[in-house]
Scaffold this active site. Structure first.
Site, PDB file in Angstrom:
ATOM      1  N   SER A 194     -28.273   2.515  28.651  1.00 18.24           N
ATOM      2  CA  SER A 194     -29.165   3.455  29.332  1.00 18.24           C
ATOM      3  C   SER A 194     -30.182   3.997  28.322  1.00 18.24           C
ATOM      4  CB  SER A 194     -28.336   4.565  29.990  1.00 18.24           C
ATOM      5  OG  SER A 194     -29.080   5.267  30.941  1.00 18.24           O
ATOM      6  N   ASP A 441     -27.649  -2.166  39.344  1.00 16.31           N
ATOM      7  CA  ASP A 441     -28.082  -0.967  38.634  1.00 16.31           C
ATOM      8  C   ASP A 441     -29.554  -0.685  38.931  1.00 16.31           C
ATOM      9  OD1 ASP A 441     -28.535   1.087  36.863  1.00 16.31           O
ATOM     10  OD2 ASP A 441     -28.450  -0.176  35.068  1.00 16.31           O
ATOM     11  N   HIS A 479     -24.294  -0.147  35.991  1.00 20.56           N
ATOM     12  CA  HIS A 479     -24.911   0.442  34.800  1.00 20.56           C
ATOM     13  C   HIS A 479     -24.085   0.179  33.542  1.00 20.56           C
ATOM     14  CE1 HIS A 479     -28.100   2.920  33.284  1.00 20.56           C
ATOM     15  NE2 HIS A 479     -27.309   3.892  32.886  1.00 20.56           N
TER      16      HIS A 479
END
Length: 522
Positions: A194, A441, A479
């Site tokens: 991320s 994601d 994710h």
């Protein structure tokens, strides 16, 4: 519907659960029992005195103690050029990310590496394979100016909360650590997911002499300006729900107008508060739901987890089942509450919801999103299950000024790190970066989804093309799933992806050691 500026990465994500326009990773409520295997890792917690402003030569700036986690159990040492694995800290407490990044720990014995998780949040006085984990400044325990209250006091004290300062923190920490360990020749591999994945990629580009390669998982480095369509994030979230159930998708899509209509009636807010166990306004409720749907798309893992909340395997499927299987006559609002409880109350132990809960200390992202991390988003009514809205740069800037007394610089990230014409640019000067993404994601839409060169590789769970409804049902990967610890429930495609990542990292280290030995022999 007007989207508020206050949004949470990934990145991240983060924020409060009311956020919807500065979204990144997510909040994590207090929870009790759920069938989740919590991995246990051992590490030493250490502190390193950092410089508040790496780009100033003033001698009166305060220092701060940067927290980092380090494990040397499997390190083969400097004489054998044992590698150092550095996890680039995210917008939250480093220990939270460390226990959710099992892939890094599991690689340590294989590579004889040192593991480091640095925390780059800071304080005036204080966010084998051996790998250090470092916390990012202004997050977790790494607070400047003696503590969080003073550090977050105003735009002046928050001024050094930037990605550039964080990367410099990592560079200085690693340089000093290698010197103290007599490990100047040891190669450094960066890991991050991320926002941390963005930092890992950017650090490899900005400090190629510090690290020889980077694994950037779910890293939306292209989610700036208009590099990708502004509706990309919410379109992917919507498709994640549509692939499970068109009825679920349609129910959520219809619910926004119902919420607005009920909220405008006499005693309407009381009705909403009673249904959803919270009370403020219909806009707050809409943002609360928006966050749940978006986070569920991020963490739609194939096994139970508690990264953001305690959740079952495939939580979107569970949410849609609850909506679709509600008894005949159940209102849309009750169906929505039954569904969203999968995210906010899967354990069944929560009796009232706190919109301002931020247990992982991620609210600093709001400031970053108001300065350099400006990720514009919008929602298209034709393709999204969310209400339609357009990104309004003027309104965004006004909200940032009202909240922090700062003016966003929406083009600064691309000026500093690039992003436009990413393929041709990185072909010229980049190398040794893995961009890994799962197409479930929503942040994958802002990441690199195709190979740029032989050494800048995109690992994507599906081919990049327009998907039919049948193909939507076969999308894989949430994710930064590849960074999580291995489990017995990992699908074959995930095992193959991790094997590819290991092979690439092995190649980077082998090439580095070969060149080092050649220089030594000369």
């Amino acid at each position: 519907m007007t989207k508020p500026l206050f949004l949470i990465i990934v990145l991240i994500t983060i924020l409060s659960s009311t956020s919807a326009s500065r979204r990144f990773v997510g909040t994590h409520k207090t929870h009790n029992n759920i069938n989740v295997v919590q991995q246990q890792y051992t590490y030493d917690i250490k502190y390193f005195e950092q410089t508040l402003d790496h780009f100033s030569f003033s001698d009166n700036l305060p220092k701060f103690q940067q927290r980092y986690l380090i494990n040397t159990d499997h390190w083969v040492g400097p004489t054998r050029m044992g590698p150092i694995f550095l996890y680039c800290g995210n917008e939250g407490d480093i220990e939270w990310f460390a226990v959710n990044s099992g892939f890094v720990w599991e690689l340590a014995p294989r590579f004889g590496a040192l593991v480091v998780f640095p925390e780059l949040t800071f304080s005036r006085s204080r966010f084998g394979l051996s790998s250090p984990y470092s916390e990012h400044r202004y997050y977790g325990e790494s607070m400047p100016y003696g503590g969080r209250d003073e550090a977050y006091k105003n735009a002046s004290t928050l001024a050094h909360l930037t990605a550039e300062q964080a990367l410099a923190d990592y560079a200085v920490l690693i340089t000093d650590l290698k010197r103290n360990l007599s490990a100047e020749a040891s190669p450094v591999i960066l890991f991050g997911g991320s926002y941390g994945g963005m930092l890992a990629a950017w650090m490899r580009l900005k400090y190629p002499h510090i690290a020889i390669g980077a694994l950037a998982s779910s890293a939306p480095i292209l989610q700036f300006e208009d590099i990708v369509p502004l509706e990309t994030f919410y379109d992917i979230v919507s498709n994640d729900f549509k692939r499970e159930s068109t009825n679920c998708f349609d129910t959520i899509k219809k619910s926004w107008d119902v919420i607005t209509s009920v909220g405008q009636k006499a005693n309407g807010l009381d009705h909403l508060a009673k249904t959803f166990l919270l009370m403020r306004s219909s806009d707050d409720l809409s943002n609360w739901l928006d966050s749940a749907y978006s986070f569920l798309a991020m963490v739609d893992y194939p096994y139970p987890s508690d990264f953001l909340m305690p959740l079952p395997a495939y939580p979107i499927k569970e949410l849609c089942n609850r909506i679709d299987e509600s008894p005949d006559g159940t209102t849309i609002l009750d169906r929505i509450f039954n569904g969203v409880s999968v995210y906010y109350n899967y354990t069944g132990t929560v009796h009232c919801f706190d919109l301002d809960d931020d247990p992982h200390g991620m609210s600093g992202w709001d400031y970053q999103a108001c300065t350099e991390m400006v990720m514009p988003m919008s929602s298209n009514r034709n393709s999204s299950m969310f209400p339609e809205w357009d990104y309004n740069a003027t309104s965004y800037a006004e909200d940032c000024w009202d909240e922090f007394r700062v003016i966003p610089r929406p083009t600064w990230i691309t000026t500093q790190f690039g992003g436009r014409n990413i393929k041709s640019v990185l072909q010229s000067f980049g190398s040794n970066i893995i961009f890994s993404n799962g197409l479930l994601d929503p942040w994958s839409g802002g990441s690199v989804l195709e190979n740029i060169s032989d050494s800048i590789v995109a690992l994507v769970t599906e081919k990049e093309h327009i998907l039919t409804m049948d193909e939507l049902g076969h999308l894989k990967g949430a994710h930064h799933l590849d960074l999580r610890a291995a489990t017995a429930d990992d699908p074959d495609w995930l095992l193959e992806q991790r094997a590819t990542e290991v092979k690439l990292i092995e190649g980077w280290i082998a090439d580095y050691c070969k060149k080092k030995k050649a220089v030594f022999n000369m």
